[in-house]
Design an enzyme around this catalytic site. Structure first.
Site, short mmCIF file in Angstrom:
data_model
loop_
_atom_site.label_atom_id
_atom_site.label_comp_id
_atom_site.label_asym_id
_atom_site.label_seq_id
_atom_site.Cartn_x
_atom_site.Cartn_y
_atom_site.Cartn_z
CG HIS A 212 55.54 5.13 33.75
ND1 HIS A 212 56.09 6.09 35.05
CD2 HIS A 212 55.12 3.96 34.75
CE1 HIS A 212 56.13 5.37 36.14
NE2 HIS A 212 55.29 4.23 36.10
CG ASP B 48 49.30 9.47 43.09
OD1 ASP B 48 48.94 8.23 43.22
OD2 ASP B 48 50.32 9.53 42.72
NE ARG C 225 47.94 2.52 46.81
CZ ARG C 225 48.28 2.77 45.64
NH1 ARG C 225 48.63 3.89 45.02
NH2 ARG C 225 48.84 1.59 44.95
CB SER D 221 48.66 5.59 41.62
OG SER D 221 50.16 6.18 42.07
CE LYS E 83 52.23 8.83 40.24
NZ LYS E 83 52.65 8.21 41.26
N1 URA Z 1 53.94 3.85 41.59
C1 URA Z 1 52.98 4.63 41.46
O1 URA Z 1 53.34 5.68 41.21
N2 URA Z 1 51.88 4.68 41.99
C2 URA Z 1 51.73 3.14 42.62
O2 URA Z 1 50.53 3.13 42.91
C3 URA Z 1 52.67 2.20 42.34
C4 URA Z 1 53.76 2.56 41.93
#
Ligand code: URA
Length: 430
Positions: free
Chosen positions: A85, A166, A173, A188, A192
């Site tokens: 990621h 999320d 956010r 966050s 995932k």
């Molecule tokens: N990418 C995400 O998936 N979440 C965040 O909070 C910031 C960047």
């Protein structure tokens, strides 16, 4: 009415207290069910941004977000699973060559990816530039592709049932100035990634002008928090902190980046993209427990390209179809001779977005062919009047604005700049 009213959770954090496990479980669950209102969750996010969360609170928050939806499980596959990621950078197309490369070396790569917002492009937007390619596939199809030794890699959109808390929280956010909280970012991303069912994960945390974290200390803090969350959840996790002051490679923009990834898969491509792809591939293979295979060989002998072609075809894409090209181009030439000493990732990213490669709001469409080609990179000699950058777009009215953005994007000097390392640090579980 629960004993944990939203107001008491908000005021606990507002006053610098530590949230209990029960408070966290309740508030995330109640928010997912719509019992905690958006304005209450926004207030809590702001209190968390200002007051922070401890390691225990962050781990519990991540687990609660994970529990808000489904968790995929690929542990029955005959091959180890490993994913990468990236926190996002300009010209960061590494997932494209990396996923088939690591699959060609014997791992299964399940990658749930996103679409871009603002100046950093999303992996799905890049792959959607390939005629026919589909981001939405079922979990059963994902499993079939991962189990197939001729493919072994899948990049697709995360279903709505994966960490739904999320998705809702991130949208809040985004509009309440609360994205920049390290515990909220870490939970966050990791909720995932853990939900996607990978056994191991390499994090590429970008640092610098073109990244959302500009400072090494912030990036180190985020990387450490994410490595701890992954490790505590049973996912073998390592993070690399990598430089993002200069764009990666020579292209920024969807189809342009696919074309550059194909060069890498054909055994060529820009040196920085090849170096980072191989570095990340080696980290992924170690975490997957695969040794004795050098990914450089799989790039050189065409195995990675074979896996790419199979991976694109498995999701409806035509690997032989010509890539879309923008209808208009404009080339910016060097105003002086010398050495290119600086090429600013943020300016390039913003200009590519202005040309139509990125979106302003979730749900906007993007232009497949738009973006910027970089004819020189820092350290390269340049002659006055020779091409520096080529702008690509279907909407020529965007060119003057992009050219204005690009005016301060580069410096031409007399002396070659010292090459800066791509990998700045490596964070492992303590
Ligand atoms: N990418 C995400 O998936 N979440 C965040 O909070 C910031 C960047």
């Amino acid at each position: 009415m629960s004993v944990h009213s939203a107001v008491s959770v908000i005021t606990t954090k507002r006053d610098g207290g530590e949230l209990s496990d029960a408070q966290i479980d309740w508030v995330v669950d109640a928010f997912t069910r719509g019992e905690v209102a958006d304005e209450q969750m926004s207030a809590l996010a702001m209190a968390i941004l200002l007051r922070g969360m401890t390691r225990r609170e962050t781990a519990r928050w991540t687990a609660a977000m994970l529990d808000s939806g489904k968790r995929l499980d690929f542990s029955d596959l005959p091959r180890p699973t490993v994913d990468k990621h990236s926190t996002g950078g300009v010209g960061d197309k590494l997932t494209l060559p990396l996923s088939p490369l690591v699959a060609a070396c014997g791992a299964a790569v399940p990658q749930l990816s996103g679409r871009g917002l603002g100046h950093t492009g999303g992996t799905l937007d890049k792959l959607e530039a390939i005629p026919g390619w589909q981001a939405d596939i079922s979990v059963d199809r994902m499993r079939e592709i991962l189990a197939d030794p001729a493919i072994g890699a899948v990049v697709c959109a995360a279903g709505a049932d994966l960490a739904p808390a999320d998705k809702r929280l991130y949208a809040l956010r985004d509009v309440t100035g609360t994205v920049e909280s390290i515990p909220l970012i870490a939970s966050s991303i990791m909720s995932k990634k853990i939900a996607e069912g990978t056994g191991a994960l390499v994090l590429d945390v970008k640092v610098g002008r073109g990244a959302f974290l500009k400072r090494l200390d912030q990036a180190r803090e985020l990387a450490t928090a994410m490595v701890e969350l992954g490790t505590d959840a049973g996912v073998r996790t390592v993070a690399l902190l990598t430089a993002m002051d200069t764009p990666l490679g020579r292209t920024a923009g969807n189809a342009l980046e696919v074309a550059e990834s194909l060069e890498v898969l054909a055994g060529g491509g820009p040196a920085d993209v090849v170096e980072l792809t191989l570095t990340l591939a080696r980290e992924m293979l170690v975490l997957a427990g695969i040794d004795g295979i050098d990914p450089a060989d799989a790039l050189a002998d065409g195995r990675a390209m074979d896996h790419w072609r199979a991976m694109i075809a498995a999701q409806g894409g035509d690997p032989d179809a010509p890539l879309p090209r923008a209808r208009h181009t404009e080339t910016l030439v060097a105003p002086a001779s010398g050495t290119l000493t600086r090429l600013d990732a943020l300016d390039i990213g913003i200009a590519a977005w202005q040309l139509g490669a990125g979106r302003t709001r979730q749900g906007d469409s993007v232009q497949a062919g738009a973006g910027i080609e970089m004819h020189v990179k820092p350290g390269d000699p340049i002659t006055a009047g020779h091409p520096l950058l080529t702008l690509h777009t279907d909407t020529p009215e965007t060119i003057p604005t992009a050219l204005e953005t690009l005016r301060p994007a580069f410096t031409i000097g007399d002396t070659p700049a010292n090459p800066t390392p791509l990998v700045l640090d490596r964070i492992t579980a303590s």
